[in-house]
Design a protein around this motif. Structure first.
Motif, mmCIF file in Angstrom:
data_model
loop_
_atom_site.group_PDB
_atom_site.id
_atom_site.type_symbol
_atom_site.label_atom_id
_atom_site.label_comp_id
_atom_site.label_asym_id
_atom_site.label_seq_id
_atom_site.Cartn_x
_atom_site.Cartn_y
_atom_site.Cartn_z
ATOM 1 N N ARG A 9 0.811 -1.216 0.000
ATOM 2 C CA ARG A 9 0.000 0.000 0.000
ATOM 3 C C ARG A 9 0.849 1.273 0.000
ATOM 4 N NH1 ARG A 9 -5.304 1.478 2.165
ATOM 5 N NH2 ARG A 9 -5.685 -0.720 2.567
ATOM 6 N N THR A 21 0.369 1.210 11.140
ATOM 7 C CA THR A 21 0.049 -0.157 10.699
ATOM 8 C C THR A 21 1.271 -1.065 10.814
ATOM 9 O OG1 THR A 21 -1.579 0.765 9.145
ATOM 10 C CG2 THR A 21 -0.892 -1.516 8.811
ATOM 11 N N VAL A 38 -4.497 1.001 9.443
ATOM 12 C CA VAL A 38 -5.417 0.604 8.375
ATOM 13 C C VAL A 38 -5.992 -0.760 8.753
ATOM 14 C CG1 VAL A 38 -5.643 0.112 5.924
ATOM 15 C CG2 VAL A 38 -4.076 1.898 6.698
ATOM 16 N N VAL A 39 -7.296 -0.782 9.027
ATOM 17 C CA VAL A 39 -7.927 -1.999 9.540
ATOM 18 C C VAL A 39 -7.841 -3.130 8.517
ATOM 19 C CG1 VAL A 39 -10.078 -2.966 10.409
ATOM 20 C CG2 VAL A 39 -9.457 -0.620 10.980
ATOM 21 N N GLU A 40 -8.005 -2.803 7.238
ATOM 22 C CA GLU A 40 -8.005 -3.847 6.213
ATOM 23 C C GLU A 40 -6.683 -4.611 6.168
ATOM 24 O OE1 GLU A 40 -8.703 -0.744 5.776
ATOM 25 O OE2 GLU A 40 -10.835 -0.642 5.295
ATOM 26 N N GLU A 41 -5.573 -3.947 6.522
ATOM 27 C CA GLU A 41 -4.264 -4.589 6.504
ATOM 28 C C GLU A 41 -4.019 -5.466 7.733
ATOM 29 O OE1 GLU A 41 -1.861 -4.444 4.216
ATOM 30 O OE2 GLU A 41 -2.911 -3.110 2.822
ATOM 31 N N GLU A 89 -6.802 -6.788 10.122
ATOM 32 C CA GLU A 89 -7.840 -7.612 10.768
ATOM 33 C C GLU A 89 -7.659 -9.101 10.499
ATOM 34 O OE1 GLU A 89 -11.694 -6.455 9.503
ATOM 35 O OE2 GLU A 89 -11.148 -6.166 7.409
ATOM 36 N N THR A 90 -7.261 -9.468 9.298
ATOM 37 C CA THR A 90 -7.074 -10.892 9.015
ATOM 38 C C THR A 90 -5.910 -11.465 9.826
ATOM 39 O OG1 THR A 90 -7.930 -10.571 6.775
ATOM 40 C CG2 THR A 90 -6.637 -12.569 7.195
ATOM 41 N N TYR A 144 -11.163 -1.911 16.157
ATOM 42 C CA TYR A 144 -12.496 -1.629 15.617
ATOM 43 C C TYR A 144 -13.135 -0.445 16.337
ATOM 44 C CZ TYR A 144 -12.770 -5.957 12.853
ATOM 45 O OH TYR A 144 -12.578 -6.937 11.918
ATOM 46 N N LYS A 177 -11.789 2.961 15.386
ATOM 47 C CA LYS A 177 -12.163 3.382 14.037
ATOM 48 C C LYS A 177 -13.662 3.562 13.874
ATOM 49 C CE LYS A 177 -7.966 3.399 12.755
ATOM 50 N NZ LYS A 177 -7.312 4.707 12.526
ATOM 51 N N LYS A 217 -18.694 -4.379 15.168
ATOM 52 C CA LYS A 217 -17.713 -5.463 15.137
ATOM 53 C C LYS A 217 -16.980 -5.586 16.471
ATOM 54 C CE LYS A 217 -16.768 -5.541 10.168
ATOM 55 N NZ LYS A 217 -15.713 -5.479 9.128
#
Length: 975
Positions: free
Chosen positions: A433, A524, A550-553, A555-556, A571, A574, A579
């Motif tokens: 990113r 992050t 950045v949560v998308e980077e 959470e998994t 969560y 943000k 969630k």
């Protein structure tokens, strides 16, 4: 001695030829690319050379003969003025800078000179000015004539302008035999003697700095004040010692005093500064090159650090014992050019640019020396802030690729211009990113391009193994000596060190003012590094604070590694409350060993800035409550309120009573969402609505009162059952009774306070609930609400036996029959209860004066002991008689006042006023004569016509007697 490095490099050589030897040399910059060199020889000649900096070519421009004796010293008096001063054969000679004209010898007093020194003023110095502003107007013609001839003119200390050169004038100290002259020299060859100091002989060397002249003799060093002429000894030289040598250090404005091979640095007052500098041998000459000292002697040129005296470079330019050598530095220019002499030869050296010195040290992996050089350059102000930042970053990269991660990050932190995004490729592989945010800086090209730490460590370990193999094979290769002396750390240890230190750098970078995208990358990647180090507390602190992750980077990764608490905090930070709440709800239902903390373990929780420890379930519920206390969707609060209240009712109460919520919850929906068995939560919520939010809904007030009443009834029943149970008098039984009593007391106090303060509930509905109970005080409050005075008095007087409350209630009623009714209750309680004679006596004692004695006597029971009532009845009878007589007195006094007032009124009305022909109306000023007139209480008289106009209550003075009543002193009653 430090390891040698190239500080100076050879520039050019020049040989005068013949047997003439060099005795003095001086450098003067002519332009950016050319420097003039003045050489004094043993044959008394002054030779002018020129060296071109760009081509390193030395040219001979001219020469002039001064005398048959050697030239002792040469001074360039400013190139723009075109003069050079030379000392030769005890005289001073003045020539033009190009040596194109014959030399002019300064005569008069200036003969037999041993040493000459030019005055130098330190930067920001407040030294005394010795320049006369002009030649005194009253000086004699003979003095002027002598001055014109160069014979000189004595002058006292006169303060004038401040400059080393002023209108072509210079100041020198001249040592002649047993005296010293301070002279002002003009470019035209004339001079003025400013001061003469006697008593100092044998001076071999001089330095004049500010107001003090440093003089060196064979006996020692002295300090002479140019203002007062006083002389003081700095220190004496040993009996067996070389000649004295002084050197002015223009960078620090200090003076170096040499004693054989030991140098002592002193300030302008002659006080030693720092430690002594020890040189390998006694130098023939000393020069200054930036923050280095340069010494020459025995055919060697050595460069020493000023602070420590350590030798950083040694250059051999001639055989040992070849004769004395001289050293001259370009101190008036950039200070980078040196000239060294030996016999008839001139050797020129130029300082290597510091960038090249640092590069050379870095290529040889001498990082500490490079860092020391950079710090020295910074302290001396010889490097810009941008370049300093660049060098720290460059050194940091080289240290990082040499696996010295802690030192590398220390250098990164010192670099103000280094961008944090430059370290992103070490953490996350490209492309990612933030790939486009990484600046492609190659610096000096001394290190490889950035790569992930795994590759850096692998390549570094391979380089170490390769260097060890080459060393064993006899090949010299640059390598970190620490890794050769000690076994290199393992790959895992190196990776951990790299992650820890780069984490430290990112933590510090969070404080910088950066763009939003770079901040996202820092936070992050910092979370990823914490995860790699398993620093769970740091992960949770970062996620729960104000962050740019950045949560998308994340959470998994966090979900797979089981760091669900961190994910929930992330969560929540943000605004993804749903969630976060789902995770906290999952925590309370699925706690077990392993990645999940056991419910019996205590975890830290920050409550009201105080760190407390809760069980795992309670901590999860507390975090969920913290989310719901903030502005969020009301549906979320209603959805999660049930399980939060199951864990801890206090957290549910915090959610319901939060002041930070912007959208109110519906009370009806809240009550429906809460389990009816959780009475305390409902009561606290209703109490908050009524007391804090000022809800005026009668149904809400009634519900709250009914809930409190039900809880009070249950407490009374439980307490009764505990008391009736066969506890055997045990300690546990006593504790249960005591705790239940305290709870009941608090609950009933809340109920009573609410019943007294609120006017919106339905008292009859609450009475129906508690009618058959023992809540007598609550019943009294409710009966009072509906106006049942008799029942209230019965409860207060007979059930609660609270005499004070019963009497106060009668006072509030305000009727005498209420006290009689209360007295009747005391004397005839009914239901087989004994008469309350003491209460009755108390009532008569406190309020007997307002009761009718006859009615009281009629009410008294024949069974009442006379001893109890006799005093009270007697006092009551006396009070009645006293009251009657007071009434008579007041009646008679009032009658007397009435008679007096009538008499005063009669006298006022019968008062006569005499009117004659001269009497005038006070309003229209007409003569009254026989006309009708009227007189007001303030003695003003008006005619009848004006009286009709003014009216009977308002006089000509505008006083309205109906509003402002007039009372004369004669009308007052004097009794």
């Amino acid at each position: 001695m430090a390891k040698s490095r190239a500080v100076l490099e050879l520039t050019a050589r020049f040989d005068l030829g013949g047997d003439d030897k060099i005795r003095a040399v001086s450098l003067s910059p002519d332009s950016a690319f050319q420097t003039l060199v003045y050489v004094g020889t043993s044959s008394g000649s002054l030779i002018l050379l020129s060296i071109d900096i760009s081509t390193n070519i030395v040219s001979r421009l001219g020469s002039v003969s001064l005398s048959a004796s050697p030239v002792e010293s040469v001074f360039v008096l400013g190139h723009e003025r075109g003069k050079v001063l030379a000392l030769c054969n005890g005289y001073l000679f003045l020539v033009d800078s190009l040596l194109s004209l014959p030399a002019k010898r300064l005569g008069g007093l200036l003969k037999g000179i041993n040493v000459v020194a030019r005055r130098v003023r330190g930067r920001g110095s407040s030294s005394t000015d010795l320049f006369p502003s002009e030649v005194s107007a009253d000086s004699s013609s003979s003095n002027k004539f002598l001055q014109m001839l160069g014979a000189g003119n004595r002058a006292s200390d006169i303060k004038g302008e401040d400059s080393r050169v002023l209108q072509g004038r210079f100041v020198f100290a001249v040592a002649i035999s047993e005296r010293m002259l301070l002279i002002q020299l003009h470019c035209d060859g004339t001079f003025l003697v400013l001061k003469e100091i006697l008593g100092i002989g044998g001076i071999k060397t001089l330095v004049w700095l500010d107001d003090y002249v440093f003089a060196g003799t064979l006996q020692g060093y002295s300090l002479i004040s140019c203002v007062t002429g006083q002389t003081g000894v700095i220190f004496t030289l040993p009996a067996v010692s070389g000649p004295p040598l002084l050197k002015l250090l223009c960078k620090e404005w200090k003076v170096l005093l040499l004693v054989d091979n030991v140098g002592v640095v002193v300030d302008t007052n002659g006080q030693p500064i720092g430690g002594s500098l020890v040189f390998p041998r006694r130098p023939d000459s000393v020069g200054e090159l930036s923050f280095y000292l340069v010494t020459v002697g025995d055919g060697k040129l050595e460069i020493h650090q000023k602070k420590s005296g350590a030798c950083v470079q040694s250059v051999t330019f001639g055989p040992e014992g070849y004769g004395p050598s001289l050293l001259a530095a370009d101190e008036a220019g950039d200070g980078n050019l040196l000239a060294v002499t030996t016999l008839s030869k001139l050797i020129f050296y130029r300082r290597v640019p510091y960038e090249e010195q640092i590069k050379d040290l870095l290529r040889k992996k001498r990082y500490r020396e490079a860092i020391s050089l950079v710090e020295e350059l910074d302290s001396q102000g010889e490097i810009s802030k941008e370049m300093l930042s660049f060098l720290h970053a460059q050194i940091g990269y080289l240290l990082l690729f040499d696996l010295r991660f802690e030192e590398a990050v220390n250098q990164f932190l010192k670099s103000e211009k280094m961008e944090p995004s430059e370290v992103f490729p070490f953490i996350m592989r490209d492309p990612n990113r933030w790939s486009l945010l990484v600046p492609r800086n190659r610096y000096w090209g001394l290190h490889p391009p950035p790569a992930p730490f795994e590759d850096v460590v692998d390549n570094g370990l391979m380089a170490i193994q390769r260097a060890i193999f080459l060393r064993k094979a006899g090949m010299d290769t640059p390598v970190d000596e620490e890794f050769l002396e000690n076994a290199p750390p393992s790959r895992a240890d190196l990776l951990e060190s790299a992650i820890k230190n780069i984490t430290r750098y990112l933590e510090a970078s969070r404080e910088k003012d950066l763009s939003h995208s770079v901040r996202e990358g820092i936070d992050t990647l910092l979370m990823l590094l914490y995860r790699a180090l398993n620093r769970v507390e740091d992960m949770e602190n970062l996620a729960s604070s104000d962050n740019n992750c950045v949560v998308e980077e994340l959470e998994t990764l966090l979900n797979e590694s089981g760091h669900l608490r961190t994910l929930a905090f992330l969560y929540a930070s943000k605004g993804m409350s749903a969630k976060a709440l789902a995770i906290w709800c999952l925590f309370t239902k699925n706690y077990s060993s392993g990645l999940w903390q056991d419910s019996d373990d205590l975890v830290p929780y920050l409550h009201d800035n105080e760190l407390i420890r809760l069980s795992g379930k309670e901590a999860a519920a507390a975090e969920a409550a913290r989310i719901l206390e903030e502005p969020c969707d009301p549906e979320l609060a209603l959805q999660h309120l049930s399980w939060i209240s199951d864990v801890n009712p206090l957290f549910a109460i915090q959610v319901l009573t939060s002041e930070r919520r912007t959208e109110e919850l519906s009370p009806e929906q809240v009550i429906q969402a809460i389990d009816p068995k959780k009475v305390e939560i409902i009561q606290r919520y209703l109490q908050w609505l009524i007391e804090e939010r000022d809800y005026n809904d009668p149904q809400l007030h009634t519900s709250y009162a009914l809930s409190l009443a039900k809880s009070a009834l249950e407490c009374v029943e439980v307490q009764s059952s505990i008391q009736e149970a066969d506890g055997g008098g045990t300690e546990a039984h006593d504790c249960n009774v005591e705790s239940m009593s305290l709870f009941e007391s608090d609950l009933r106090e809340r109920l009573q306070t609410f019943l007294q303060s609120s006017d919106l509930y339905d008292p009859e509905e609450i009475l129906d609930l508690i009618e058959g109970s023992e809540l007598w005080l609550e019943k009294a409050i409710l009966y009072r609400r509906i106006g049942q005075e008799t029942l209230v008095l019965q409860i207060l007087a007979l059930k609660l036996e609270d005499c004070a409350a019963a009497e106060q209630y009668c006072v509030e009623i305000g009727r005498p029959d209420a006290f009689m009714q209360l007295l009747d209750m005391y004397l005839d309680p009914q239901d087989g209860k004994e008469p309350m004679f003491k209460a009755a006596v108390r009532l008569l004692h406190n309020h007997g004066e307002s009761l009718d004695p006859l009615q009281v006597l009629e009410k008294l029971s024949p069974d009442m002991p006379l001893k109890l009532a006799s005093d009270t009845i007697l006092r009551m009878m006396r009070a009645r008689v006293h009251h009657h007589r007071q009434g008579q007195i007041v009646h008679n006094i009032s009658g007397a006042l009435d008679v007096d007032s009538r008499l005063a009124r009669l006298e006022e009305r019968s008062r006569h006023v005499q009117i004659n022909d001269e009497s005038l109306c006070d309003s229209c000023y007409a003569r009254l004569g026989t006309k009708l007139f009227a007189m007001y209480p303030d003695d003003t008289i008006v005619c009848y016509k004006c009286y009709r106009r003014l009216g009977g209550s308002k006089s000509v003075t505008d006083r309205d007697f109906k509003r402002d009543v007039l009372i004369k002193p004669g009308w007052l009653v004097n009794r």
